[in-house]
Design an enzyme around this catalytic site. Structure first.
Site, PDB file in Angstrom:
ATOM      1  N   SER A 123       1.092  -1.127   0.022  1.00 38.94           N
ATOM      2  CA  SER A 123       0.036   0.017  -0.033  1.00 38.94           C
ATOM      3  C   SER A 123       0.831   1.242  -0.257  1.00 38.94           C
ATOM      4  O   SER A 123       2.117   1.246   0.380  1.00 38.94           O
ATOM      5  CB  SER A 123      -0.934  -0.082   1.312  1.00 38.94           C
ATOM      6  OG  SER A 123      -1.285   1.262   1.700  1.00 38.94           O
ATOM      7  N   TYR A 150      -3.090  -0.123  10.212  1.00 32.99           N
ATOM      8  CA  TYR A 150      -2.810  -0.476   8.581  1.00 32.99           C
ATOM      9  C   TYR A 150      -1.692  -0.056   8.202  1.00 32.99           C
ATOM     10  O   TYR A 150      -0.809  -0.880   7.479  1.00 32.99           O
ATOM     11  CB  TYR A 150      -4.055   0.158   7.765  1.00 32.99           C
ATOM     12  CG  TYR A 150      -4.113  -0.031   6.366  1.00 32.99           C
ATOM     13  CD1 TYR A 150      -3.518   0.792   5.513  1.00 32.99           C
ATOM     14  CD2 TYR A 150      -4.837  -1.171   6.152  1.00 32.99           C
ATOM     15  CE1 TYR A 150      -3.769   0.506   4.162  1.00 32.99           C
ATOM     16  CE2 TYR A 150      -5.043  -1.580   4.806  1.00 32.99           C
ATOM     17  CZ  TYR A 150      -4.521  -0.693   3.699  1.00 32.99           C
ATOM     18  OH  TYR A 150      -4.567  -0.834   2.429  1.00 32.99           O
TER      19      TYR A 150
HETATM   20  P1  NAP Z   1     -11.773  -4.981  -0.092  1.00 33.81           P
HETATM   21  O1  NAP Z   1     -12.665  -4.385  -1.165  1.00 33.81           O
HETATM   22  O2  NAP Z   1     -12.189  -4.593   1.331  1.00 33.81           O
HETATM   23  O3  NAP Z   1     -11.564  -6.549  -0.239  1.00 33.81           O
HETATM   24  C1  NAP Z   1     -11.096  -7.386   0.760  1.00 33.81           C
HETATM   25  C2  NAP Z   1     -11.105  -8.829   0.518  1.00 33.81           C
HETATM   26  O4  NAP Z   1     -10.319  -9.374   1.545  1.00 33.81           O
HETATM   27  C3  NAP Z   1     -12.520  -9.214   0.769  1.00 33.81           C
HETATM   28  O5  NAP Z   1     -12.880 -10.043  -0.398  1.00 33.81           O
HETATM   29  C4  NAP Z   1     -12.502  -9.740   2.055  1.00 33.81           C
HETATM   30  O6  NAP Z   1     -13.637 -10.827   2.327  1.00 33.81           O
HETATM   31  C5  NAP Z   1     -11.303 -10.189   2.007  1.00 33.81           C
HETATM   32  N1  NAP Z   1     -10.922 -10.786   3.409  1.00 33.81           N
HETATM   33  C6  NAP Z   1     -10.594  -9.817   4.584  1.00 33.81           C
HETATM   34  N2  NAP Z   1     -10.385 -10.614   5.688  1.00 33.81           N
HETATM   35  C7  NAP Z   1     -10.043 -11.845   5.460  1.00 33.81           C
HETATM   36  C8  NAP Z   1      -9.770 -12.774   5.992  1.00 33.81           C
HETATM   37  N3  NAP Z   1      -9.488 -12.904   7.273  1.00 33.81           N
HETATM   38  N4  NAP Z   1      -9.767 -14.408   5.227  1.00 33.81           N
HETATM   39  C9  NAP Z   1     -10.027 -14.156   4.071  1.00 33.81           C
HETATM   40  N5  NAP Z   1     -10.344 -13.184   3.245  1.00 33.81           N
HETATM   41  C10 NAP Z   1     -10.553 -11.870   3.854  1.00 33.81           C
HETATM   42  O7  NAP Z   1     -10.405  -4.534  -0.313  1.00 33.81           O
HETATM   43  P2  NAP Z   1      -9.817  -4.035  -1.752  1.00 33.81           P
HETATM   44  O8  NAP Z   1      -9.742  -2.472  -1.856  1.00 33.81           O
HETATM   45  O9  NAP Z   1      -9.970  -5.145  -2.599  1.00 33.81           O
HETATM   46  O10 NAP Z   1      -8.383  -4.280  -1.150  1.00 33.81           O
HETATM   47  C11 NAP Z   1      -7.551  -5.751  -1.483  1.00 33.81           C
HETATM   48  C12 NAP Z   1      -6.117  -5.528  -0.805  1.00 33.81           C
HETATM   49  O11 NAP Z   1      -5.524  -4.410  -1.473  1.00 33.81           O
HETATM   50  C13 NAP Z   1      -6.013  -5.306   0.559  1.00 33.81           C
HETATM   51  O12 NAP Z   1      -4.808  -6.092   1.105  1.00 33.81           O
HETATM   52  C14 NAP Z   1      -6.009  -3.790   0.760  1.00 33.81           C
HETATM   53  O13 NAP Z   1      -5.226  -3.396   1.863  1.00 33.81           O
HETATM   54  C15 NAP Z   1      -5.062  -3.398  -0.443  1.00 33.81           C
HETATM   55  N6  NAP Z   1      -5.001  -2.273  -0.748  1.00 33.81           N
HETATM   56  C16 NAP Z   1      -6.189  -1.629  -1.157  1.00 33.81           C
HETATM   57  C17 NAP Z   1      -6.278  -0.133  -1.786  1.00 33.81           C
HETATM   58  C18 NAP Z   1      -7.278   0.531  -2.121  1.00 33.81           C
HETATM   59  O14 NAP Z   1      -7.314   1.664  -2.572  1.00 33.81           O
HETATM   60  N7  NAP Z   1      -8.618  -0.072  -2.325  1.00 33.81           N
HETATM   61  C19 NAP Z   1      -4.901   0.470  -2.050  1.00 33.81           C
HETATM   62  C20 NAP Z   1      -3.605  -0.251  -1.501  1.00 33.81           C
HETATM   63  C21 NAP Z   1      -3.687  -1.648  -1.076  1.00 33.81           C
HETATM   64  P3  NAP Z   1     -14.855 -10.486   3.010  1.00 33.81           P
HETATM   65  O15 NAP Z   1     -15.815  -9.541   2.148  1.00 33.81           O
HETATM   66  O16 NAP Z   1     -15.308 -11.868   3.360  1.00 33.81           O
HETATM   67  O17 NAP Z   1     -14.472  -9.526   4.267  1.00 33.81           O
HETATM   68  C1  GCO Z   2      -6.860   5.161   3.681  1.00 29.75           C
HETATM   69  C2  GCO Z   2      -7.036   4.167   2.453  1.00 29.75           C
HETATM   70  C3  GCO Z   2      -5.698   3.802   1.934  1.00 29.75           C
HETATM   71  C4  GCO Z   2      -5.983   2.866   0.941  1.00 29.75           C
HETATM   72  C5  GCO Z   2      -4.583   2.478   0.406  1.00 29.75           C
HETATM   73  C6  GCO Z   2      -3.560   3.508  -0.237  1.00 29.75           C
HETATM   74  O1  GCO Z   2      -7.692   5.239   4.525  1.00 29.75           O
HETATM   75  O2  GCO Z   2      -5.891   5.915   3.477  1.00 29.75           O
HETATM   76  O3  GCO Z   2      -7.887   3.198   2.517  1.00 29.75           O
HETATM   77  O4  GCO Z   2      -5.051   3.036   3.186  1.00 29.75           O
HETATM   78  O5  GCO Z   2      -6.591   1.924   1.209  1.00 29.75           O
HETATM   79  O6  GCO Z   2      -3.919   1.476   1.290  1.00 29.75           O
HETATM   80  O7  GCO Z   2      -2.465   2.839  -0.913  1.00 29.75           O
END
Ligand code: NAP
Ligand code: GCO
Length: 293
Positions: free
Chosen positions: A173, A186
């Site tokens: 992230s 986080y």
């Molecule tokens: P999301 O929409 O919240 O999806 C997260 C997924 O992880 C969901 O399918 C959730 O399943 C699953 N999950 C959570 N806890 C779990 C567990 N204990 N065991 C198995 N599955 C679990 O998040 P996203 O935005 O797609 O993010 C995916 C990854 O990218 C995460 O690691 C997040 O930190 C990272 N990320 C996101 C962003 C962003 O801007 N969106 C940026 C940087 C990094 P449930 O639906 O059952 O909870």
């Molecule tokens: C926040 C956001 C970020 C994004 C992502 C950025 O609250 O700042 O959720 O953490 O999810 O991780 O890279």
């Protein structure tokens, strides 16, 4: 005597030979990015970033495995994959539960095959000011976002060593590099995940295992929906305006923006890339930001 026919024939022959050479080069080039016959487990990929990465890996020929914490969510994920024409393998597994993870790895190996590509995608965030956050909440975020990638990587590496190599991609992230209000747990987890990525690369590189991270910027998924919610007066969320002004691309990322980088890091094209975090952030980390109008 008309000489144009033999000249046209000669030109056609030369053209075919050159194109065949070009086609062969193109074939060789795309071969490097193929995931044909590889088993790819993307954790927590019923939707969001994980789903998009899985879709891109399927398009590159990978066999897709995903998990979620409840059967109804796995069923929903399966339907979503089927709607995209992808025959995925879905399993109920809480990635923080080591026994469940080891059991799932055994089942995957029996039903699909040894995991060639692991994407530690499952993750949660709790946005709470640090001094108001309970230790239990802090621990839960660390458990899912840092301990789980350790548990799942540990479970799949032995088979990767046996097979002669593998790929691990940790979804880090921007918070692997930066802090901000309310995301202490986080950021600590994602900072740790960056170093776990580097350590797996260091410890298992000699077994032809490459471990890299992808650092998405701000991506429009359910996880960031609260940061994009319309205000009561219909205006955009202040954070939404802030992020768009800080991003040279002038937009939030889409989950699909991560598919190509993930396929690259999962393919032979990145066999000498190890311990790197590939930021897919629209340029936000390079940009001081626009002067407010
Ligand atoms: P999301 O929409 O919240 O999806 C997260 C997924 O992880 C969901 O399918 C959730 O399943 C699953 N999950 C959570 N806890 C779990 C567990 N204990 N065991 C198995 N599955 C679990 O998040 P996203 O935005 O797609 O993010 C995916 C990854 O990218 C995460 O690691 C997040 O930190 C990272 N990320 C996101 C962003 C962003 O801007 N969106 C940026 C940087 C990094 P449930 O639906 O059952 O909870
Ligand atoms: C926040 C956001 C970020 C994004 C992502 C950025 O609250 O700042 O959720 O953490 O999810 O991780 O890279």
């Amino acid at each position: 005597m008309c000489y144009c026919i033999p000249i046209i024939k000669l030109y056609t022959i030369i053209n075919n030979v050159c194109n065949r050479g070009k086609e062969k080069n193109q074939m060789d080039y795309t071969k490097n990015y193929s995931l044909e016959g590889k088993v790819a487990w993307i954790t927590g990929a019923s939707y969001g970033i994980g789903f998009s990465i899985a879709k891109a890996m399927a398009e590159a020929g990978g066999k897709i495995v995903f998990n979620d914490i409840r059967q109804d969510l796995v069923d929903k994920g399966m339907a979503a994959y089927e709607a995209e024409g992808i025959q995925a393998h879905g399993y109920v597994c809480d990635v923080t539960d080591e026994n469940a993870v080891n059991q799932t790895v055994e089942t995957i190996e029996k039903e699909v095959g040894p995991v060639d590509i692991l994407v530690n995608n499952a993750g949660i965030i709790k946005r709470i000011p640090m001094i108001e956050m309970s230790a239990a909440d802090f621990r839960q975020v660390i458990d899912v976002d840092l301990n789980a990638p350790f548990i799942v990587s540990k479970a799949v590496i032995p088979a990767m060593i046996k097979k002669g190599g593998g790929k691990i991609i940790n979804i880090c992230s921007m918070m692997s590099e930066f802090g901000r209000e309310t995301v202490s747990a986080y950021a600590a987890a994602k900072g740790g995940l960056k170093m776990l990525t580097r350590n797996i690369a260091s410890e298992y590189g000699e077994y032809n295992i490459q471990c890299n991270g992808i650092g998405p910027g701000y991506i429009a998924t359910p996880q960031t929906a609260p940061l994009r919610e319309k205000q009561p007066d219909g205006s955009r969320h202040p954070f939404d305006q802030f992020i768009v002004s800080k991003t040279p691309a002038g937009r939030w990322g889409e989950a699909s923006d991560l598919g190509g980088p993930a396929v690259f890091l999962a393919s032979a094209a990145s066999d000498f890339v190890n311990g790197q975090i590939l930021y897919v952030d629209g340029g936000i980390q390079a940009y001081i930001g626009k002067q407010p109008s």
